[in-house]
Design a protein around this motif. Structure first.
Motif, short mmCIF file in Angstrom:
data_model
loop_
_atom_site.label_atom_id
_atom_site.label_comp_id
_atom_site.label_asym_id
_atom_site.label_seq_id
_atom_site.Cartn_x
_atom_site.Cartn_y
_atom_site.Cartn_z
N ALA A 8 0.82 -1.21 0.00
CA ALA A 8 0.00 0.00 0.00
C ALA A 8 0.86 1.26 0.00
O ALA A 8 0.55 2.23 -0.70
CB ALA A 8 -0.93 -0.01 1.21
N ASP A 9 1.93 1.26 0.75
CA ASP A 9 2.83 2.40 0.80
C ASP A 9 3.49 2.64 -0.55
O ASP A 9 3.63 3.77 -1.00
CB ASP A 9 3.87 2.18 1.89
N THR A 10 3.88 1.56 -1.21
CA THR A 10 4.50 1.68 -2.53
C THR A 10 3.51 2.21 -3.56
O THR A 10 3.84 3.08 -4.36
CB THR A 10 5.06 0.31 -2.99
N VAL A 11 2.29 1.70 -3.53
CA VAL A 11 1.26 2.18 -4.47
C VAL A 11 0.99 3.66 -4.22
O VAL A 11 0.86 4.44 -5.17
CB VAL A 11 -0.04 1.35 -4.34
N ARG B 80 1.57 6.53 -7.06
CA ARG B 80 0.49 7.45 -7.46
C ARG B 80 0.90 8.90 -7.26
O ARG B 80 0.56 9.76 -8.06
CB ARG B 80 -0.78 7.16 -6.65
N ALA B 81 1.65 9.19 -6.20
CA ALA B 81 2.09 10.57 -5.96
C ALA B 81 3.06 11.02 -7.05
O ALA B 81 2.98 12.14 -7.53
CB ALA B 81 2.75 10.67 -4.58
N VAL B 82 3.98 10.13 -7.44
CA VAL B 82 4.93 10.47 -8.50
C VAL B 82 4.21 10.63 -9.83
O VAL B 82 4.48 11.56 -10.58
CB VAL B 82 6.05 9.40 -8.59
N GLN B 83 3.28 9.75 -10.13
CA GLN B 83 2.52 9.86 -11.37
C GLN B 83 1.70 11.15 -11.40
O GLN B 83 1.61 11.80 -12.43
CB GLN B 83 1.59 8.66 -11.54
N GLY B 84 1.13 11.51 -10.27
CA GLY B 84 0.36 12.74 -10.20
C GLY B 84 1.24 13.97 -10.38
O GLY B 84 0.84 14.95 -11.00
N ALA B 85 2.44 13.93 -9.83
CA ALA B 85 3.36 15.07 -9.96
C ALA B 85 3.84 15.23 -11.39
O ALA B 85 3.96 16.35 -11.89
CB ALA B 85 4.55 14.90 -9.02
#
Length: 105
Positions: free
Chosen positions: A86-89, A93-98
């Motif tokens: 869950a932490d990795t996902v 997602r945060a990197v993809q969003g940025a």
């Protein structure tokens, strides 16, 4: 089987059920509602830790068989892997969003 042995096995079953329920919740959040994944991780992390530590006093106090210790270890490792997933996902997602936020159509 005495009462202490029964309590040990019940606590181990509770550990496995709590770990599976937390894993199912986090997997569902990662797939369907990623915006609330961070909140779900913060709420399930203590539950995973408590569920993993709860059978330990019963295991130490009784002459628990090796199978009980093995089941406890499997449940504890599964909880750690669920949290890591869950932490990795969340981080992905945060990197993809940025990266996606700076793009213009």
């Amino acid at each position: 089987m005495d009462a202490a042995g029964l309590l040990t096995w019940l606590l181990l079953a509770l550990q496995i059920l709590a770990t599976a329920a937390s894993g199912a919740l986090l997997a569902w959040r990662a797939k369907h509602d990623a915006s609330r994944l961070d909140r779900s991780i913060r709420r399930t992390a203590p539950a995973l830790l408590i569920a993993g530590a709860l059978p330990l006093p019963a295991l130490l106090a009784t002459d628990a068989p090796a199978g009980a210790w093995g089941l406890w270890g499997v449940g504890y490792i599964a909880a750690a892997l669920i949290y890591a997933f869950a932490d990795t996902v969340r981080d992905i997602r945060a990197v993809q969003g940025a990266h996606g936020a700076g793009r213009t159509p």
